[in-house]
Design a protein around this motif. Sequence first.
Motif: not given
Length: 345
Positions: A16-17, A24-25, A88-89, A105-107
């Motif tokens: 989760i970004l 970030p989560i 990467l996140a 958004g989500d990654l």
Amino acid sequence: MEYINEININQAIIHILDSNGEDPILNEYSLELSEDIYTFLYKHLEKCFKDEELKYGKFNLERNIVKEVVQDYLNGVDNDLINLSKELARQLFIIMKANVNIPSGDLIIVSLTTDQGPMIGILKMDYVKNFTHEIQFIDQKIGIGIVPQSAGLPGSGQKIQKAAFIKPINEEDRYNLMILDKQKSSKEDEYGANYFINTFLGASIVTNERDMTRTFVKAAENWTRKNITEDAGKAEEIRTAIKAKLKEEDTINIDELSAEIFNEHPQIKEDFSSYIKQQGLNEEVAVDKTWVEKKMKRVRLNIDKRIDLYINEDTYHDSSKFEIQRNGDGTINLIVKNVINYIEK
């Protein structure tokens, strides 16, 4: 262009970004690839690979975290996809926090096996606003309302705006990743609009055969619409000549094509060639036969801004079904022949 026709998802992780948060989560587990989740991811991947805006890219020579950690994974140096995805996140979240115009958004990071070899897929899933029902009990009665959900993921029927697919780096290859980077048209998003390619991926776009072919076709049509406005016969001649070249040749020489079409009009010949080249094309255009075949399956005609015709390619070239008659004054007749049945829509 090398088209991806076979996709197999080996592993996937979601993070989760949300740029409203401080960090970030990050997920510590892979997604359970149930039939529904696998289908959801597969459809998005399939849409990305088939998207006409998917381009070739090549990593820049400068040091880049994305390039390094993905190559370590693909080369077997580090086989932990969860750690790769978390790195990467983090990198993308840092960029998002520096630019308020980048949507949350989500990654999703996926390990793929394709008919073009192994790849790491990066899907940025910008949130979409969905609605769902809400049930309340009021005075021992049921009340049902509708409430918005601001963190919904794009459905399998929607298109992702930003994605990348990275393959093992071979310095001799023309490209080492495929990139989908759609831009919003709003001026407020211009600052940092290329963050995904330039800052996050550290890559540059490499023109491929599909890009060249599509640009050439669009440029030729735009020139024809602008310059041949009152001679439908000549416009049809130009379009037919271009279609023939696209089907018959692997490469098209712009100057030679222009000379064939406008051999008796030197000024128009020069103008056509110059206009096509001004769209970023070289004199030789490599033809993407797969794209051409798909593009020409159906002919769409808008006639005098009043009539629309949609004709498949076989019918368009079947003189017993459809015919173009030249009247000698620049006008033409388009004749639909031997009609057995028709319906209104």
